[in-house]
Design a protein around this motif. Structure first.
Motif, mmCIF file in Angstrom:
data_model
loop_
_atom_site.group_PDB
_atom_site.id
_atom_site.type_symbol
_atom_site.label_atom_id
_atom_site.label_comp_id
_atom_site.label_asym_id
_atom_site.label_seq_id
_atom_site.Cartn_x
_atom_site.Cartn_y
_atom_site.Cartn_z
ATOM 1 N N LYS A 2 0.833 -1.203 0.000
ATOM 2 C CA LYS A 2 0.000 0.000 0.000
ATOM 3 C C LYS A 2 0.870 1.256 0.000
ATOM 4 C CE LYS A 2 -2.799 2.174 3.437
ATOM 5 N NZ LYS A 2 -3.601 2.024 4.631
ATOM 6 N N THR A 3 0.487 2.256 -0.811
ATOM 7 C CA THR A 3 1.196 3.538 -0.837
ATOM 8 C C THR A 3 0.377 4.592 -0.105
ATOM 9 O OG1 THR A 3 2.333 3.100 -2.922
ATOM 10 C CG2 THR A 3 2.057 5.406 -2.320
ATOM 11 N N ILE A 4 1.040 5.314 0.785
ATOM 12 C CA ILE A 4 0.409 6.424 1.497
ATOM 13 C C ILE A 4 1.054 7.704 0.988
ATOM 14 C CG2 ILE A 4 0.029 7.512 3.742
ATOM 15 C CD1 ILE A 4 0.066 4.734 4.981
ATOM 16 N N LYS A 5 0.214 8.608 0.485
ATOM 17 C CA LYS A 5 0.675 9.877 -0.095
ATOM 18 C C LYS A 5 0.500 10.972 0.953
ATOM 19 C CE LYS A 5 1.731 12.169 -3.980
ATOM 20 N NZ LYS A 5 3.130 12.507 -4.020
ATOM 21 N N VAL A 6 1.608 11.609 1.317
ATOM 22 C CA VAL A 6 1.575 12.653 2.339
ATOM 23 C C VAL A 6 2.362 13.883 1.887
ATOM 24 C CG1 VAL A 6 1.315 10.989 4.243
ATOM 25 C CG2 VAL A 6 3.588 11.788 3.588
ATOM 26 N N VAL A 7 2.220 14.953 2.662
ATOM 27 C CA VAL A 7 2.974 16.186 2.436
ATOM 28 C C VAL A 7 3.682 16.568 3.730
ATOM 29 C CG1 VAL A 7 1.617 17.136 0.549
ATOM 30 C CG2 VAL A 7 0.841 17.490 2.881
ATOM 31 N N ALA A 8 4.804 17.268 3.582
ATOM 32 C CA ALA A 8 5.554 17.728 4.750
ATOM 33 C C ALA A 8 5.988 19.175 4.541
ATOM 34 C CB ALA A 8 6.778 16.849 4.984
ATOM 35 N N ALA A 9 5.905 19.945 5.621
ATOM 36 C CA ALA A 9 6.291 21.357 5.598
ATOM 37 C C ALA A 9 7.663 21.526 6.231
ATOM 38 C CB ALA A 9 5.274 22.197 6.364
ATOM 39 N N VAL A 10 8.594 22.066 5.463
ATOM 40 C CA VAL A 10 9.886 22.448 6.019
ATOM 41 C C VAL A 10 9.756 23.949 6.283
ATOM 42 C CG1 VAL A 10 12.371 22.529 5.680
ATOM 43 C CG2 VAL A 10 11.040 20.629 4.723
ATOM 44 N N ILE A 11 9.298 24.253 7.501
ATOM 45 C CA ILE A 11 9.027 25.636 7.886
ATOM 46 C C ILE A 11 10.348 26.301 8.265
ATOM 47 C CG2 ILE A 11 7.796 27.146 9.492
ATOM 48 C CD1 ILE A 11 5.705 24.850 9.769
ATOM 49 N N ARG A 12 10.656 27.365 7.542
ATOM 50 C CA ARG A 12 11.940 28.027 7.727
ATOM 51 C C ARG A 12 11.740 29.446 8.250
ATOM 52 N NH1 ARG A 12 16.772 27.907 3.271
ATOM 53 N NH2 ARG A 12 18.349 28.796 4.610
ATOM 54 N N ASP A 13 12.555 29.801 9.224
ATOM 55 C CA ASP A 13 12.592 31.168 9.739
ATOM 56 C C ASP A 13 14.060 31.577 9.760
ATOM 57 O OD1 ASP A 13 12.232 33.599 10.936
ATOM 58 O OD2 ASP A 13 11.766 32.788 12.915
ATOM 59 N N LYS A 14 14.465 32.317 8.747
ATOM 60 C CA LYS A 14 15.864 32.705 8.551
ATOM 61 C C LYS A 14 16.733 31.445 8.475
ATOM 62 C CE LYS A 14 15.265 37.256 10.603
ATOM 63 N NZ LYS A 14 13.950 37.139 11.206
ATOM 64 N N GLU A 15 17.574 31.221 9.472
ATOM 65 C CA GLU A 15 18.489 30.065 9.433
ATOM 66 C C GLU A 15 18.015 28.901 10.309
ATOM 67 O OE1 GLU A 15 20.721 29.988 7.116
ATOM 68 O OE2 GLU A 15 20.072 32.009 6.611
ATOM 69 N N LYS A 16 16.727 28.889 10.653
ATOM 70 C CA LYS A 16 16.195 27.819 11.502
ATOM 71 C C LYS A 16 15.086 27.059 10.779
ATOM 72 C CE LYS A 16 15.297 30.727 14.676
ATOM 73 N NZ LYS A 16 14.943 31.534 15.799
ATOM 74 N N ILE A 17 14.994 25.774 11.092
ATOM 75 C CA ILE A 17 13.993 24.871 10.524
ATOM 76 C C ILE A 17 13.172 24.290 11.677
ATOM 77 C CG2 ILE A 17 13.691 22.680 9.282
ATOM 78 C CD1 ILE A 17 14.791 24.822 7.475
ATOM 79 N N PHE A 18 11.849 24.208 11.496
ATOM 80 C CA PHE A 18 10.956 23.713 12.542
ATOM 81 C C PHE A 18 10.739 22.208 12.388
ATOM 82 C CE2 PHE A 18 6.723 23.220 14.555
ATOM 83 C CZ PHE A 18 7.009 23.805 15.773
ATOM 84 N N ALA A 19 10.924 21.472 13.475
ATOM 85 C CA ALA A 19 10.736 20.025 13.473
ATOM 86 C C ALA A 19 9.877 19.618 14.667
ATOM 87 C CB ALA A 19 12.084 19.318 13.554
ATOM 88 N N THR A 20 9.153 18.506 14.506
ATOM 89 C CA THR A 20 8.294 18.018 15.588
ATOM 90 C C THR A 20 8.568 16.549 15.873
ATOM 91 O OG1 THR A 20 6.520 17.499 14.010
ATOM 92 C CG2 THR A 20 6.422 19.650 15.086
ATOM 93 N N ALA A 21 8.301 16.147 17.115
ATOM 94 C CA ALA A 21 8.393 14.742 17.507
ATOM 95 C C ALA A 21 6.975 14.176 17.544
ATOM 96 C CB ALA A 21 9.052 14.604 18.878
ATOM 97 N N ARG A 22 6.793 13.018 16.914
ATOM 98 C CA ARG A 22 5.467 12.396 16.868
ATOM 99 C C ARG A 22 4.957 12.137 18.279
ATOM 100 N NH1 ARG A 22 3.584 10.637 11.945
ATOM 101 N NH2 ARG A 22 2.083 9.245 12.876
#
Length: 136
Positions: A2-22
């Motif tokens: 089975k294939t699951i189609k998803v999207v991901a946001a690489v949210i950038r603020d100047k030189e920082k990237i936002f990441a989350t823990a499930r």
């Protein structure tokens, strides 16, 4: 498989990237870029705006596609469109994630990325190096 189609946001603020823990499921605690499944009738960009509004209470601007990650997890194939994004309105409010961090190019390895996100991290690191070099 089975294939699951998803999207991901690489949210950038100047030189920082936002990441989350499930905050749930089999991969709870693993770090990823926020996003989720594309629903019927949605474009990837529409899905990303909806998911980020639901998960983080943010309004974002979706930029260019960075890469589409294709990854085989046990039991399913993940196809993940990953976009550069920026916050238009709001402050991240964790509604599903267990934790979140703003990471710099130097701290990208300080979290335990989920397997599908690891390939994307390398692309981001290279892109941030280019941008840092260009801004000097």
């Amino acid at each position: 498989m089975k294939t699951i189609k998803v999207v991901a946001a690489v949210i950038r603020d100047k030189e920082k990237i936002f990441a989350t823990a499930r905050g749930y499921g089999e991969y709870k605690g693993g770090w990823e870029f926020p996003g989720g499944k594309i629903e019927a009738g949605e474009t990837p960009q529409e899905a990303l705006k909806r998911e980020i509004r639901e998960e983080l209470d943010l309004e974002i601007r979706v930029g260019e596609l960075i890469h589409t990650v294709e990854y085989d997890y046990p039991g399913f194939h993940l196809s993940m469109d990953c976009f550069w994004c920026e916050i238009v309105r709001g402050v991240p409010e964790l509604k599903e994630a267990a934790e979140a961090r703003w990471l710099t190019r130097e701290t990208l390895d300080f979290v335990d990325w989920l397997p599908a996100d690891q390939e994307l991290v390398e692309l981001i690191r290279r892109e941030m190096k280019i941008c840092n070099h260009l801004s000097v």
